[in-house]
Design a protein around this motif. Structure first.
Motif, PDB file in Angstrom:
ATOM      1  N   ALA A 133       0.823  -1.211   0.000  1.00 59.26           N
ATOM      2  CA  ALA A 133       0.000   0.000   0.000  1.00 59.26           C
ATOM      3  C   ALA A 133       0.856   1.259   0.000  1.00 59.26           C
ATOM      4  O   ALA A 133       0.396   2.325  -0.433  1.00 59.26           O
ATOM      5  CB  ALA A 133      -0.949   0.005   1.197  1.00 59.26           C
ATOM      6  N   LEU A 178       1.016   2.810  -3.377  1.00 60.01           N
ATOM      7  CA  LEU A 178      -0.229   3.177  -4.044  1.00 60.01           C
ATOM      8  C   LEU A 178      -0.500   4.673  -3.921  1.00 60.01           C
ATOM      9  O   LEU A 178      -0.231   5.281  -2.884  1.00 60.01           O
ATOM     10  CB  LEU A 178      -1.399   2.386  -3.450  1.00 60.01           C
ATOM     11  N   ILE A 186      -2.572   7.122  -2.900  1.00 65.16           N
ATOM     12  CA  ILE A 186      -3.755   7.227  -2.050  1.00 65.16           C
ATOM     13  C   ILE A 186      -3.475   8.256  -0.957  1.00 65.16           C
ATOM     14  O   ILE A 186      -2.341   8.365  -0.472  1.00 65.16           O
ATOM     15  CB  ILE A 186      -4.089   5.833  -1.447  1.00 65.16           C
ATOM     16  N   ARG A 240      -7.037   8.378   4.023  1.00 60.62           N
ATOM     17  CA  ARG A 240      -7.706   7.203   3.469  1.00 60.62           C
ATOM     18  C   ARG A 240      -6.844   5.963   3.665  1.00 60.62           C
ATOM     19  O   ARG A 240      -7.348   4.884   3.978  1.00 60.62           O
ATOM     20  CB  ARG A 240      -7.992   7.422   1.988  1.00 60.62           C
ATOM     21  N   ARG A 241      -5.534   6.107   3.471  1.00 62.44           N
ATOM     22  CA  ARG A 241      -4.617   4.989   3.675  1.00 62.44           C
ATOM     23  C   ARG A 241      -4.699   4.483   5.112  1.00 62.44           C
ATOM     24  O   ARG A 241      -4.806   3.275   5.366  1.00 62.44           O
ATOM     25  CB  ARG A 241      -3.189   5.429   3.357  1.00 62.44           C
ATOM     26  N   VAL A 267     -10.806  -2.024  -2.719  1.00 63.68           N
ATOM     27  CA  VAL A 267     -10.481  -0.596  -2.891  1.00 63.68           C
ATOM     28  C   VAL A 267      -8.993  -0.431  -3.182  1.00 63.68           C
ATOM     29  O   VAL A 267      -8.590   0.319  -4.082  1.00 63.68           O
ATOM     30  CB  VAL A 267     -10.880   0.201  -1.638  1.00 63.68           C
ATOM     31  N   LEU A 268      -8.146  -1.136  -2.426  1.00 61.16           N
ATOM     32  CA  LEU A 268      -6.704  -1.045  -2.657  1.00 61.16           C
ATOM     33  C   LEU A 268      -6.328  -1.600  -4.029  1.00 61.16           C
ATOM     34  O   LEU A 268      -5.460  -1.044  -4.716  1.00 61.16           O
ATOM     35  CB  LEU A 268      -5.950  -1.791  -1.555  1.00 61.16           C
ATOM     36  N   THR A 296      -7.075   0.940  -6.603  1.00 56.98           N
ATOM     37  CA  THR A 296      -6.105   2.022  -6.555  1.00 56.98           C
ATOM     38  C   THR A 296      -4.811   1.639  -7.270  1.00 56.98           C
ATOM     39  O   THR A 296      -4.138   2.489  -7.859  1.00 56.98           O
ATOM     40  CB  THR A 296      -5.795   2.387  -5.090  1.00 56.98           C
ATOM     41  N   ARG A 300      -4.564   2.753 -10.843  1.00 56.51           N
ATOM     42  CA  ARG A 300      -4.499   4.179 -11.166  1.00 56.51           C
ATOM     43  C   ARG A 300      -3.092   4.558 -11.585  1.00 56.51           C
ATOM     44  O   ARG A 300      -2.116   3.933 -11.170  1.00 56.51           O
ATOM     45  CB  ARG A 300      -4.922   5.011  -9.961  1.00 56.51           C
ATOM     46  N   ASN A 356       0.423   6.077 -11.658  1.00 50.38           N
ATOM     47  CA  ASN A 356       1.315   6.489 -10.582  1.00 50.38           C
ATOM     48  C   ASN A 356       2.736   6.552 -11.141  1.00 50.38           C
ATOM     49  O   ASN A 356       3.530   5.616 -10.955  1.00 50.38           O
ATOM     50  CB  ASN A 356       1.235   5.505  -9.415  1.00 50.38           C
ATOM     51  N   ARG A 368       4.848  -1.326 -10.666  1.00 57.61           N
ATOM     52  CA  ARG A 368       3.425  -1.146 -10.981  1.00 57.61           C
ATOM     53  C   ARG A 368       2.834  -2.449 -11.511  1.00 57.61           C
ATOM     54  O   ARG A 368       1.727  -2.836 -11.126  1.00 57.61           O
ATOM     55  CB  ARG A 368       3.244  -0.037 -12.019  1.00 57.61           C
ATOM     56  N   ARG A 412      -0.101  -4.665  -9.649  1.00 58.53           N
ATOM     57  CA  ARG A 412      -1.374  -4.949 -10.301  1.00 58.53           C
ATOM     58  C   ARG A 412      -1.608  -6.453 -10.427  1.00 58.53           C
ATOM     59  O   ARG A 412      -2.701  -6.942 -10.120  1.00 58.53           O
ATOM     60  CB  ARG A 412      -1.396  -4.266 -11.672  1.00 58.53           C
TER      61      ARG A 412
END
Length: 254
Positions: A71, A74, A76, A80-81, A138-139, A142, A145, A147, A155, A159
């Motif tokens: 995380a 990510l 974020i 929220r994290r 949710v993670l 993210t 997205r 980055n 990345r 994923r």
């Protein structure tokens, strides 16, 4: 390696350090119950065994450490994290705690409707599973997205790892759904027997979120250029996907 780990701990956010520490505690709890099994004995398989607190403690602890680590890559917001990781950490404790409690009571932890208390524990565990799906979903979203601050190899590892993790969650949900349906139909014993029918693919896919990002991180410590590192992670992701497919085939055909 010691310096790398110490640096990562010192640079980590408070919520990440908390999750790492709690994850280690859960892993130790799992290893403790492995020791209990070696002393107390009893069946390794089945709805009532020391296997469950041993494997769930170790697996949830490792997953908590892993998710807190990945995380950090990510895109974020900090609040929220912290919220997502905090909920995930609490849920891990609830899941391991409920399973461990029932193991010490020598009763099944899942699908157990024998008493009001057992039913409440089973309901909490099922609700906790739903929370896991939401938070990790949710993670996972993210991770897809853009980055640009994270290398392409990482990345890709993130994923592919989260896709693997979601497969693990889906197979876990499928096992609970099948067991719940059988209990509802009055086949309690059969439900316990069939509950783990996807266990091989469930176990393999859950930890792709550690293996693939870890490979990307390790490759970053080499002299390879980024295109080569990305190719290596892509090959590993394809191989992990094949292993997951093989585990699924074995789960369905055995």
């Amino acid at each position: 390696m010691r310096d790398v780990l110490a640096g990562a701990w010192n640079r980590g956010r408070r919520i990440e350090r908390f999750c790492h520490g709690l994850g280690v505690v859960l892993i130790c709890a799992g290893l403790f119950h492995l020791l209990v099994f070696s002393v107390d004995g009893g069946p390794w398989y089945g709805p009532v065994s020391w296997r469950k607190p041993a494997t769930f403690g170790s697996s949830f602890g490792l997953t908590l450490v892993t998710v807190a680590w990945v995380a950090s890559y990510l895109p974020i917001g900090e609040r929220r994290r912290a919220a997502l990781l905090g909920v995930f950490a609490a849920d891990c404790v609830v899941e391991v705690g409920g399973i461990t409690l029932q193991a010490w009571r020598h009763v099944p932890s899942h699908l157990n409707r024998e008493t009001a208390f057992d039913s409440a524990v089973s309901t909490v565990l099922a609700a906790g599973g739903a929370v896991l799906v939401v938070v990790l979903g949710v993670l996972a979203g993210t991770a897809f997205r853009a980055n640009p601050g994270v290398p392409a190899s990482m990345r890709l590892g993130l994923r592919a790892g989260f896709v693997s993790l979601m497969i693990g969650l889906a197979t876990g949900a499928a096992m609970i759904a099948r067991g719940t349906a059988e209990v509802g139909a009055g086949h309690q014993r059969q439900a316990y027997h069939d509950l783990g029918f996807l266990k091989p693919v469930h176990g393999v896919s859950l930890h792709g979120v550690l293996v693939l990002p870890a490979l990307a991180w390790l490759s970053s410590r080499t002299s390879w250029d980024e295109p080569r590192r990305t190719r290596v992670v892509a090959i590993a992701a394809a191989g992990y996907g094949l292993a997951t497919a093989a585990a699924l085939a074995y789960s369905l055909l055995r």
